[in-house]
Design an enzyme around this catalytic site. Structure first.
Site, short mmCIF file in Angstrom:
data_model
loop_
_atom_site.label_atom_id
_atom_site.label_comp_id
_atom_site.label_asym_id
_atom_site.label_seq_id
_atom_site.Cartn_x
_atom_site.Cartn_y
_atom_site.Cartn_z
N SER A 86 42.84 -34.48 14.63
CA SER A 86 41.48 -34.56 15.16
C SER A 86 41.49 -35.21 16.54
CB SER A 86 40.58 -35.31 14.18
OG SER A 86 39.23 -35.20 14.55
N ASP A 115 35.80 -32.53 20.23
CA ASP A 115 37.09 -33.21 20.15
C ASP A 115 38.17 -32.13 20.00
OD1 ASP A 115 36.49 -32.44 17.57
OD2 ASP A 115 37.25 -34.27 16.63
N ASP A 174 40.03 -30.75 17.73
CA ASP A 174 39.99 -29.72 16.68
C ASP A 174 38.59 -29.17 16.49
OD1 ASP A 174 39.05 -32.08 15.45
OD2 ASP A 174 39.67 -31.37 13.46
N ASP A 223 35.74 -30.18 15.44
CA ASP A 223 34.84 -30.43 14.31
C ASP A 223 33.77 -31.46 14.68
OD1 ASP A 223 36.43 -32.71 14.28
OD2 ASP A 223 36.78 -32.69 12.12
#
Length: 511
Positions: free
Chosen positions: A139, A284, A286, A288
């Site tokens: 992440s 961010d 990734d 999400d």
């Protein structure tokens, strides 16, 4: 070979009396990287206390054993597992190792076609009817980290007791050379991504589309996905921060690729100031999570996660959404008031979408750490792409009326009171400092915080009828204020979440 080379440097150095090398070697082999509700996350390197192919392979073998046992016990079907990965170092390798081991255990495995956002993986689990999913990502963690997130068939991240049961299976994995592998994983084509893109784009209704947007994926995998969703929904392509447009596992322009961190948004805000944009949005690495910034007379201002959560909730309520609005115990209490005014159910959970995503009848959920679930029917996890699209829809609609997102926040403050939130984080190198700090707070609880009397303290480690136990303390203060102190679940930080509530009188201002 890379981890072998690390040890071939460290071991002789430690043997020759290098204290730094000795400490590093001890840390790498002092126990194992713990598998829990966040899966695995940590620095990459050699040793059982690091993220590497051995640790990931053991995790995959343990997960496969758990899924096979669940199927044999009649608790779940013997379906497929879908695996996704981001663009961090070794993410694709970890994904392919996992695919071979899970396939070797007799389970069908589908791999996403390339590095893609985490919400695409969460979507694929439900769309394809899988029994589980794995996302290889750290992440918003620093470049040296990687992680391993596990989802079950409902599309939500694992929670107890599944995490402990999987951890037991991981611990029982013997010599990895005896773990069977198979090369029968199917690589999905772009149709799964196209289906996700169409589903997200369909969340936007008819309305104005005149909006000048600056966007940054922060060197992550959200760039092309966000651009395609916006264009499919009828918006012009955003101005993308060129230096951060392409995935780069080294994150060269940001020390911490987290939109919440100081300096992470500087390039995007500079571009917006130069071109006179209406809105800045970011994901961010990734994708999400979603961050946003808006122009003010004195410069650009980042919106807090609680502000974005309230805006999205009120937008969905205006569009007639039904079902439960949910957030975490560290997020603003404003969502509860929005739900009450709309006659909708409201729920509070522990932090993390592993809890929010499992709220019965969920229609919208968010947490203050920039995570928003706007379409739980399809993605039962936070989704920075759908949140970004709906923010653009709101901003374009407000612009057409000569208003801004700040005006919409003022409307909420006038109706429900101004809910001001903030967060204080302390990053540590020694996790014992966090343990000691929590112990001191329990032994010597404060009687006043910020000039407000502490009217009650909830020790979250004791749990309650609605919440399972978790490490943390919640201070209930005078005038509806509150402070929650807890260790971060994903980073070496101690966090304090602050909120004050101030009534707003809707009166004309004298000239």
């Amino acid at each position: 070979p890379p981890t072998r080379e690390e040890l071939e440097r460290l071991v002789p150095a430690a043997g020759s009396g290098d204290e730094a090398a000795s400490a590093e070697l001890a840390d790498r082999f002092d126990g194992t990287l713990e598998f829990g509700t966040a899966g695995l996350r940590g620095a990459m390197g050699a040793g059982p206390n690091r993220m590497n192919r051995v640790v990931v392979s053991r995790a995959a073998a343990g997960l496969a054993a758990y899924l096979v046992a669940e199927a044999e016990g009649g608790h779940a079907g013997r379906g497929a597992v879908v695996i996704g990965y981001d663009a961090r170092h070794l993410s694709e390798q970890f994904a392919r190792d996992s695919a071979e081991i899970i396939n070797g255990a007799g389970l069908d495995v589908w791999l996403l076609p390339r590095p893609l956002p985490t919400p695409v993986l969460a979507y694929a689990i439900r769309e394809l009817g899988c029994v589980a999913g794995v996302m290889v990502t750290a992440s918003h963690n620093p470049p040296q980290d990687n992680g391993y997130k596990v989802y079950l068939g409902d599309g939500s991240q694992i929670v107890p007791p599944a995490d402990a049961e999987i951890a037991e299976r991981i611990a029982a994995v013997g010599d990895l050379t005896s773990v069977p592998r198979a090369d029968g994983a199917r690589v999905l084509d772009e149709n799964i991504l196209d289906s996700y893109l169409d589903t997200v784009a369909g969340l936007a209704g008819d309305g104005p589309r005149d909006l000048d947007v600056v966007y940054t994926p922060l060197h992550g995998v959200g760039g092309s996905t966000v651009t395609q969703v916006l264009e499919t929904a009828g918006f012009a392509a955003p101005r993308v921060v060129e230096q951060q447009e392409q995935p780069d596992a080294d994150f060269p322009t940001v020390p911490f690729p987290n939109p919440e961190e100081e300096g992470a948004m500087d390039l995007a805000l500079d571009l917006a100031a130069r071109c006179g944009a209406d809105l800045v949005v970011a994901n961010d690495p990734d994708a999400d999570r979603c961050a946003a910034a808006v122009p003010t007379p004195t410069g650009w201002r980042m919106l807090r996660g609680d502000e974005v959560g309230a805006l999205l909730a009120s937008h969905l309520v205006r569009r007639g959404v039904t079902g439960t609005l949910a957030t975490s115990i560290v997020s603003s209490s404003l969502l509860g008031k929005i739900a009450a005014a709309a006659g909708l159910p409201y729920a509070e959970t522990l932090t993390g979408f592993k809890w929010i995503g499992r709220v019965e009848g969920l229609s919208f959920g968010y947490e203050e750490a920039l995570g928003y679930c706007c379409d739980p029917e399809h993605v039962r996890d936070k989704d920075g792409v759908s949140a970004l699209l709906l923010l653009c829809e709101m901003a374009a609609d407000a612009k057409a009326q000569g208003r801004t997102l700040l005006d919409l926040l003022d409307d909420l403050a006038t109706e429900h009171g101004l809910h001001a939130t903030d967060q204080v984080s302390v990053r540590v190198d020694d996790l014992a400092l966090i343990t000691d700090a929590m112990a001191r707070l329990r032994e010597q609880p404060p009687t006043e915080l910020g000039g407000l009397a502490v009217e009650g303290v909830d020790d979250l480690a004791e749990g309650s009828g609605d919440l399972p136990p978790t490490e943390g303390l919640r201070y209930r203060l005078a005038d509806g204020a509150r402070v929650v102190v807890r260790p971060s679940g994903t980073e070496p930080k101690l966090k304090a979440y602050l909120e004050v509530v101030v009534p707003v009188r809707d009166e004309p201002v004298e000239a």
